[in-house]
Design a protein around this motif. Structure first.
Motif, PDB file in Angstrom:
ATOM      1  N   SER A  52       0.770  -1.239   0.000  1.00  0.00           N
ATOM      2  CA  SER A  52       0.000   0.000   0.000  1.00  0.00           C
ATOM      3  C   SER A  52       0.803   1.292   0.000  1.00  0.00           C
ATOM      4  O   SER A  52       0.204   2.370  -0.004  1.00  0.00           O
ATOM      5  N   PHE A  60       3.646  -5.053  -6.016  1.00  0.00           N
ATOM      6  CA  PHE A  60       2.277  -4.550  -5.961  1.00  0.00           C
ATOM      7  C   PHE A  60       1.381  -5.296  -6.949  1.00  0.00           C
ATOM      8  O   PHE A  60       0.216  -5.563  -6.657  1.00  0.00           O
ATOM      9  N   TYR A 113       0.920   1.744  -7.358  1.00  0.00           N
ATOM     10  CA  TYR A 113       0.049   1.290  -6.262  1.00  0.00           C
ATOM     11  C   TYR A 113      -1.419   1.467  -6.633  1.00  0.00           C
ATOM     12  O   TYR A 113      -2.211   0.509  -6.572  1.00  0.00           O
ATOM     13  N   SER A 125       5.901   1.549  -4.287  1.00  0.00           N
ATOM     14  CA  SER A 125       5.402   1.106  -5.592  1.00  0.00           C
ATOM     15  C   SER A 125       6.158   1.770  -6.734  1.00  0.00           C
ATOM     16  O   SER A 125       6.295   1.189  -7.816  1.00  0.00           O
TER      17      SER A 125
END
Length: 367
Positions: A85, A97, A159, A90
């Protein structure tokens, strides 16, 4: 009585949800599934595990194990929190992810369909609830209306793109296979057990150590903040009253710029040190321990790539249809959060020792 699988419940939001649910529904059974990666922490579940709440260390991509748990434990509800998260992570490494958020969600959906529908364990009464984020909607200008459930998706980071993909998979399993699903898209959560790489705990812990508070850009990016227990209440309403196949946005109706929230935490920290002399001995590097203002540590750093300007949630649907209202106002919630971190230093120090580098981290405003 529900028999529920909760994925990712050794993480921040999932752990708070499980604590809330066990207290509210003392007859229910919960099986926690968590891979215990860097953000999954057994300590988040201290005092929670019991005969009716067990922890299985398992990657959600292990479809066979998930199917076995659904069968053997007669589980008819899945609440799916498990996800990578953190936006900065990311950007640096998107592969994790894709694997966790897209493939992992698909693994759960496949297992649920196989056991609940094809094998007939819970043909009618099953529910797959997917927990997502407001970041799938992209970025708002300062005067744009808040995100609604009909806002077009426009993710801007690996993400948010991975979460958007998982949302679409959940939707597809409902429309294609009649799987009973619901989805909730939340704004930024805050509260106890928040992992220290996120904005609010990062600011608190850096202050206590006398470390710089690096703010991206000019700090004017805006986020809607939701106390984590209010998020649990929103999911509860969706599970109990929400329409199958539908999406509900859960927000705090509480927009703050990053710089303003950092200044607020600095102000509250100054107050805490002024009223509790023991804190100065415990955290001598904090500016407040030296008679200085905490906001003296604020610094501004180069903005991150693809940094969304503003997120805001319109909660009209969940309010009007399900009766949702945030129960914890921001002043109460942020003071509770600060006091929790001051009272639970052993928890966050263990996290820092295990997997988190305090020095040199930049502030992120992700949930």
């Amino acid at each position: 009585m529900r028999r529920m699988m909760v994925t990712g419940a050794a993480g921040f939001i999932g752990a708070n949800f499980v604590r809330y649910w066990l207290e509210a529904y003392p007859e229910d059974v919960i099986v926690i599934v968590d891979a215990l990666t860097y953000a999954g922490n057994r300590a988040n579940l201290e005092g929670v595990l019991s005969e009716r709440c067990s922890l299985v260390e398992c990657d959600i991509n292990d479809t066979d194990t998930i199917k076995g748990l659904l069968r053997d434990q007669h589980l008819t509800t899945i609440v799916h929190f498990a996800a990578e998260s953190h936006v900065d992570r990311s950007i640096e490494g998107p592969d994790a992810f894709i694997e966790a958020n897209i493939l992992g969600t698909h693994s759960l959906l496949k297992a649920a369909r196989q056991v609940w529908q094809i094998e007939g364990l819970a043909v009618d009464q099953h529910r797959f609830h997917h927990v997502s984020t407001d970041e799938v909607y992209g970025s708002l200008a300062s005067d744009d209306p808040a995100f609604t459930e009909s806002t077009a998706y426009a993710p801007n980071s690996p993400y948010s793109a991975s979460k958007a993909s998982s949302d679409f998979l959940v939707r597809a399993y409902h429309h294609t296979y009649d799987l009973n699903v619901t989805t909730s898209n939340c704004s930024n959560n805050y509260g106890p057990y928040h992992f220290p790489e996120k904005l609010i705990p990062l600011i608190i812990i850096n202050l206590l150590h006398g470390k710089s508070l690096p703010i991206y850009g000019d700090g004017k990016n805006i986020r809607d903040w939701l106390y984590v227990e209010d998020h649990a209440r929103g999911i509860e309403l969706v599970l109990n009253k929400g329409a199958v196949g539908e999406t509900y946005n859960v927000g705090g109706v509480n927009e703050w710029t990053n710089i303003d929230i950092v200044r607020l935490i600095c102000e509250l920290m100054d107050e805490r040190f002024a009223s509790n002399q023991a804190l100065a001995a415990q955290y001598p590097a904090c500016p407040a321990a030296q008679g200085q203002r905490c906001d003296s540590l604020i610094s501004f750093v180069t903005d991150r790539a693809g940094h969304d300007f503003r997120y805001a949630i319109d909660t009209a649907r969940i309010r009007d249809e399900l009766g949702y209202e945030p129960a914890v106002d921001f002043e109460t919630g942020i003071r509770r959060t600060l006091d929790w971190y001051l009272s639970n230093a052993e928890w966050w120090k263990a996290v820092l020792d295990g997997s988190y580098r305090l020095q040199g981290e930049s502030v992120s405003a992700t949930a």
